[in-house]
Design a protein around this motif. Structure first.
Motif, PDB file in Angstrom:
ATOM      1  N   ASP A   1      94.930 103.345  84.861  1.00 12.97           N
ATOM      2  CA  ASP A   1      94.886 103.912  86.103  1.00 12.97           C
ATOM      3  C   ASP A   1      93.799 104.803  86.353  1.00 12.97           C
ATOM      4  OD1 ASP A   1      97.669 102.681  86.739  1.00 12.97           O
ATOM      5  OD2 ASP A   1      98.300 104.373  85.493  1.00 12.97           O
ATOM      6  N   ALA A   2      92.570 104.596  85.846  1.00 11.89           N
ATOM      7  CA  ALA A   2      91.362 105.290  85.923  1.00 11.89           C
ATOM      8  C   ALA A   2      90.329 104.956  86.891  1.00 11.89           C
ATOM      9  CB  ALA A   2      90.622 105.442  84.634  1.00 11.89           C
ATOM     10  N   ASP A   3      89.784 105.872  87.446  1.00 11.18           N
ATOM     11  CA  ASP A   3      88.555 105.535  88.437  1.00 11.18           C
ATOM     12  C   ASP A   3      87.451 105.601  87.434  1.00 11.18           C
ATOM     13  OD1 ASP A   3      89.958 105.022  90.645  1.00 11.18           O
ATOM     14  OD2 ASP A   3      90.091 107.297  90.948  1.00 11.18           O
ATOM     15  N   VAL A   4      86.550 104.412  87.189  1.00  6.53           N
ATOM     16  CA  VAL A   4      85.798 104.155  86.077  1.00  6.53           C
ATOM     17  C   VAL A   4      84.276 104.300  86.580  1.00  6.53           C
ATOM     18  CG1 VAL A   4      84.939 102.946  84.042  1.00  6.53           C
ATOM     19  CG2 VAL A   4      87.322 103.276  84.551  1.00  6.53           C
ATOM     20  N   LEU A   5      83.348 104.825  85.934  1.00  8.20           N
ATOM     21  CA  LEU A   5      81.881 104.581  86.139  1.00  8.20           C
ATOM     22  C   LEU A   5      81.192 103.959  85.032  1.00  8.20           C
ATOM     23  CD1 LEU A   5      79.388 105.248  87.545  1.00  8.20           C
ATOM     24  CD2 LEU A   5      78.820 107.209  86.327  1.00  8.20           C
ATOM     25  N   LEU A   6      80.892 102.779  85.290  1.00  5.23           N
ATOM     26  CA  LEU A   6      79.987 101.992  84.246  1.00  5.23           C
ATOM     27  C   LEU A   6      78.627 102.014  84.310  1.00  5.23           C
ATOM     28  CD1 LEU A   6      80.061  99.582  82.118  1.00  5.23           C
ATOM     29  CD2 LEU A   6      80.486  97.992  83.895  1.00  5.23           C
TER      30      LEU A   6
ATOM     31  N   ASP B   1      69.845 110.637  87.076  1.00  5.09           N
ATOM     32  CA  ASP B   1      70.132 111.330  88.561  1.00  5.09           C
ATOM     33  C   ASP B   1      71.220 110.391  89.228  1.00  5.09           C
ATOM     34  OD1 ASP B   1      69.864 112.921  90.647  1.00  5.09           O
ATOM     35  OD2 ASP B   1      68.144 112.047  91.144  1.00  5.09           O
ATOM     36  N   LEU B   2      72.342 110.336  88.684  1.00  6.75           N
ATOM     37  CA  LEU B   2      73.480 109.560  89.166  1.00  6.75           C
ATOM     38  C   LEU B   2      73.799 109.617  90.590  1.00  6.75           C
ATOM     39  CD1 LEU B   2      75.778 109.504  86.226  1.00  6.75           C
ATOM     40  CD2 LEU B   2      74.600 107.446  86.913  1.00  6.75           C
ATOM     41  N   PRO B   3      73.822 108.676  91.253  1.00  8.02           N
ATOM     42  CA  PRO B   3      74.125 108.818  92.831  1.00  8.02           C
ATOM     43  C   PRO B   3      75.646 108.795  93.010  1.00  8.02           C
ATOM     44  CG  PRO B   3      73.881 106.477  92.425  1.00  8.02           C
ATOM     45  CD  PRO B   3      73.432 107.101  90.892  1.00  8.02           C
ATOM     46  N   ALA B   4      76.508 110.031  92.389  1.00  5.86           N
ATOM     47  CA  ALA B   4      77.708 110.273  92.494  1.00  5.86           C
ATOM     48  C   ALA B   4      78.140 111.802  92.626  1.00  5.86           C
ATOM     49  CB  ALA B   4      78.392 109.810  91.124  1.00  5.86           C
ATOM     50  N   GLU B   5      78.919 111.898  93.084  1.00  8.22           N
ATOM     51  CA  GLU B   5      79.507 113.504  93.461  1.00  8.22           C
ATOM     52  C   GLU B   5      80.037 114.037  91.946  1.00  8.22           C
ATOM     53  OE1 GLU B   5      79.226 115.033  96.230  1.00  8.22           O
ATOM     54  OE2 GLU B   5      78.341 113.553  97.048  1.00  8.22           O
ATOM     55  N   ARG B   6      80.037 115.423  92.053  1.00  9.80           N
ATOM     56  CA  ARG B   6      80.424 116.119  91.035  1.00  9.80           C
ATOM     57  C   ARG B   6      82.081 115.917  90.792  1.00  9.80           C
ATOM     58  NH1 ARG B   6      78.576 120.353  87.722  1.00  9.80           N
ATOM     59  NH2 ARG B   6      76.993 120.541  89.129  1.00  9.80           N
ATOM     60  N   ALA B   7      82.594 115.628  89.486  1.00 10.23           N
ATOM     61  CA  ALA B   7      83.709 115.461  89.133  1.00 10.23           C
ATOM     62  C   ALA B   7      84.335 114.408  89.932  1.00 10.23           C
ATOM     63  CB  ALA B   7      84.468 116.858  89.091  1.00 10.23           C
ATOM     64  N   SER B   8      83.896 113.218  89.789  1.00 13.12           N
ATOM     65  CA  SER B   8      84.321 111.975  90.681  1.00 13.12           C
ATOM     66  C   SER B   8      84.961 110.855  90.097  1.00 13.12           C
ATOM     67  CB  SER B   8      83.172 111.468  91.658  1.00 13.12           C
ATOM     68  OG  SER B   8      81.896 111.254  90.982  1.00 13.12           O
ATOM     69  N   PHE B   9      84.802 110.944  88.619  1.00 11.42           N
ATOM     70  CA  PHE B   9      85.292 109.972  87.802  1.00 11.42           C
ATOM     71  C   PHE B   9      86.304 110.364  86.681  1.00 11.42           C
ATOM     72  CE2 PHE B   9      81.337 108.133  89.555  1.00 11.42           C
ATOM     73  CZ  PHE B   9      81.939 106.995  90.283  1.00 11.42           C
ATOM     74  N   ASP B  10      87.277 109.384  86.539  1.00 12.86           N
ATOM     75  CA  ASP B  10      88.291 109.759  85.483  1.00 12.86           C
ATOM     76  C   ASP B  10      87.767 109.331  84.049  1.00 12.86           C
ATOM     77  OD1 ASP B  10      90.344 110.541  87.084  1.00 12.86           O
ATOM     78  OD2 ASP B  10      90.541 108.377  87.603  1.00 12.86           O
ATOM     79  N   ALA B  11      86.624 108.208  83.863  1.00 13.11           N
ATOM     80  CA  ALA B  11      86.020 107.883  82.849  1.00 13.11           C
ATOM     81  C   ALA B  11      84.736 107.404  83.085  1.00 13.11           C
ATOM     82  CB  ALA B  11      86.861 106.764  82.178  1.00 13.11           C
ATOM     83  N   VAL B  12      83.835 107.591  81.997  1.00 16.10           N
ATOM     84  CA  VAL B  12      82.498 107.078  82.249  1.00 16.10           C
ATOM     85  C   VAL B  12      82.243 106.396  80.994  1.00 16.10           C
ATOM     86  CG1 VAL B  12      79.867 107.442  82.254  1.00 16.10           C
ATOM     87  CG2 VAL B  12      81.484 108.943  83.293  1.00 16.10           C
ATOM     88  N   ILE B  13      81.926 104.953  80.932  1.00 22.71           N
ATOM     89  CA  ILE B  13      81.847 103.982  79.887  1.00 22.71           C
ATOM     90  C   ILE B  13      80.381 103.419  80.000  1.00 22.71           C
ATOM     91  CG2 ILE B  13      84.291 103.429  79.766  1.00 22.71           C
ATOM     92  CD1 ILE B  13      83.667 100.962  81.173  1.00 22.71           C
ATOM     93  N   GLY B  14      79.865 102.757  78.800  1.00 26.99           N
ATOM     94  CA  GLY B  14      78.761 102.104  78.732  1.00 26.99           C
ATOM     95  C   GLY B  14      78.290 101.390  77.543  1.00 26.99           C
TER      96      GLY B  14
ATOM     97  N   ILE C   1      76.517 112.586  82.866  1.00 24.07           N
ATOM     98  CA  ILE C   1      78.080 112.225  82.474  1.00 24.07           C
ATOM     99  C   ILE C   1      79.125 113.543  82.748  1.00 24.07           C
ATOM    100  CG2 ILE C   1      79.479 111.465  80.585  1.00 24.07           C
ATOM    101  CD1 ILE C   1      77.177 109.729  79.545  1.00 24.07           C
ATOM    102  N   ALA C   2      78.427 114.544  81.955  1.00 19.65           N
ATOM    103  CA  ALA C   2      79.411 115.769  82.137  1.00 19.65           C
ATOM    104  C   ALA C   2      79.459 116.020  83.578  1.00 19.65           C
ATOM    105  CB  ALA C   2      78.627 117.041  81.391  1.00 19.65           C
ATOM    106  N   ARG C   3      78.438 115.989  84.238  1.00 25.39           N
ATOM    107  CA  ARG C   3      78.731 116.386  85.811  1.00 25.39           C
ATOM    108  C   ARG C   3      79.579 115.562  86.671  1.00 25.39           C
ATOM    109  NH1 ARG C   3      76.588 114.854  90.749  1.00 25.39           N
ATOM    110  NH2 ARG C   3      75.268 113.246  89.702  1.00 25.39           N
ATOM    111  N   VAL C   4      79.542 114.098  86.581  1.00 27.11           N
ATOM    112  CA  VAL C   4      80.398 113.233  87.073  1.00 27.11           C
ATOM    113  C   VAL C   4      81.923 113.237  86.589  1.00 27.11           C
ATOM    114  CG1 VAL C   4      78.505 112.026  87.883  1.00 27.11           C
ATOM    115  CG2 VAL C   4      79.739 111.207  86.159  1.00 27.11           C
ATOM    116  N   LEU C   5      82.070 113.701  85.457  1.00 30.16           N
ATOM    117  CA  LEU C   5      83.484 113.603  84.875  1.00 30.16           C
ATOM    118  C   LEU C   5      84.351 114.565  85.600  1.00 30.16           C
ATOM    119  CD1 LEU C   5      83.373 112.831  81.035  1.00 30.16           C
ATOM    120  CD2 LEU C   5      84.517 111.381  82.620  1.00 30.16           C
ATOM    121  N   LYS C   6      85.685 114.072  85.814  1.00 28.46           N
ATOM    122  CA  LYS C   6      86.727 115.122  86.099  1.00 28.46           C
ATOM    123  C   LYS C   6      86.680 115.941  84.774  1.00 28.46           C
ATOM    124  CE  LYS C   6      88.473 112.244  89.560  1.00 28.46           C
ATOM    125  NZ  LYS C   6      90.016 111.201  89.825  1.00 28.46           N
ATOM    126  N   PRO C   7      87.246 117.495  85.172  1.00 26.56           N
ATOM    127  CA  PRO C   7      87.494 118.432  84.239  1.00 26.56           C
ATOM    128  C   PRO C   7      88.544 117.747  83.101  1.00 26.56           C
ATOM    129  CG  PRO C   7      87.495 119.359  86.206  1.00 26.56           C
ATOM    130  CD  PRO C   7      87.509 117.728  86.609  1.00 26.56           C
TER     131      PRO C   7
END
Length: 265
Positions: free
Chosen positions: A37-42, A86-99, A119-125
């Motif tokens: 159920d995660a919103d993921v950044l790849l 310099d990711l084109p993404a808002e702060r705390a906008s993803f449940d998970a980051v993978i790569g 990664i720390a910036r765009v991950l949700k707390p």
């Protein structure tokens, strides 16, 4: 001189593990991060990972990789061009980051630090990330030893050989870098007769010739040790651990680095 990523997609179907994740590895990503159920950044467009998450945004700097490798946009996933540092993404906008291998695709300690910071910036707390890493051993391979191992049948496929050569050529400073042209040069010096290598190992010439994508490229990779990567990640995250990524050639050097709970800065 060029960036070989613009041609890399042409060779994608010839690549195999350890350069691409196996179905077993994809399952381990899913299990470790609970991605259902995660919103993921790849980071990148690795098609095997495109099936994960409730929704996915994939970011890659190469338009050619997006058009040539990406599994395709649909209602729940999309790919876009962008810079991982310099990711084109808002702060705390993803449940998970993978790569997959992205910490080797950046070429310095400073760049790895920027990537961890983004990664720390765009991950949700309190959420986590996982990257399959390519980590050189603490005791570096000797190229003559790699040559002997191939002749003894101890290297399973050409892509495992390519990474062994790359790691043997990596600098021992804090950046842990290698020019991709140097990987090809070292290979040609070790195995000047490619047809003889194919006959000796059973590897296809098409697979062996994928090394030529590095010709004329000014790209550099980094292959830091696992201890180095854990230490660098720990500067940004409270929870850092290593998870085996499955059973395939050179898997012992390619675990998942799982990390989360970003430190406030």
């Amino acid at each position: 001189m060029t960036n070989h990523w613009d041609n890399y997609h042409r060779h994608w179907k010839l690549l195999d593990a350890p350069l691409r994740p196996t179905p077993e590895t994809v399952g381990i990503f899913d299990r470790e991060l609970d991605l259902k159920d995660a919103d993921v950044l790849l980071l990148g467009v690795t098609p095997e990972l495109a099936v994960l998450g409730r929704s996915m945004v994939a970011i890659d700097q190469s338009a050619s990789m997006i058009s040539g490798v990406w599994a395709g946009d649909n209602a729940s996933r999309k790919a876009m061009a962008g810079n991982w540092l310099d990711l084109p993404a808002e702060r705390a906008s993803f449940d998970a980051v993978i790569g997959d291998g992205c910490l080797s695709a950046v070429d310095s300690k400073a760049a790895r630090g920027l990537l961890f910071g983004e990664i720390a910036r765009v991950l949700k707390p309190g959420r986590r990330a996982a990257i399959r890493v390519f980590a050189r051993p603490e005791t570096a391979d000797d190229l003559r030893g790699v040559h002997a191992l191939v002749l003894a049948g101890g290297v399973e496929n050409f892509h495992a050989l390519k990474w062994r050569i790359a790691m043997a050529c990596t600098t021992h400073d804090c950046d842990n870098t290698v020019d991709v042209q140097a990987i090809r040069t070292a290979f040609d010096r070790l195995f000047p007769d490619r047809e003889a290598l194919a006959a000796q190992t059973g590897w296809s010439m098409a697979s062996i010739n994928t090394i030529d994508v590095y010709a004329g490229s000014e790209t550099r990779y980094s292959f830091a040790t696992l201890a180095t990567l854990v230490d660098e990640a720990s500067g940004w995250f409270y929870e850092v651990r290593i998870v085996p990524s499955g059973s395939y050639p050179l898997a012992e050097r390619c675990p998942l680095l799982v990390f989360g709970s970003a430190k406030l800065r």
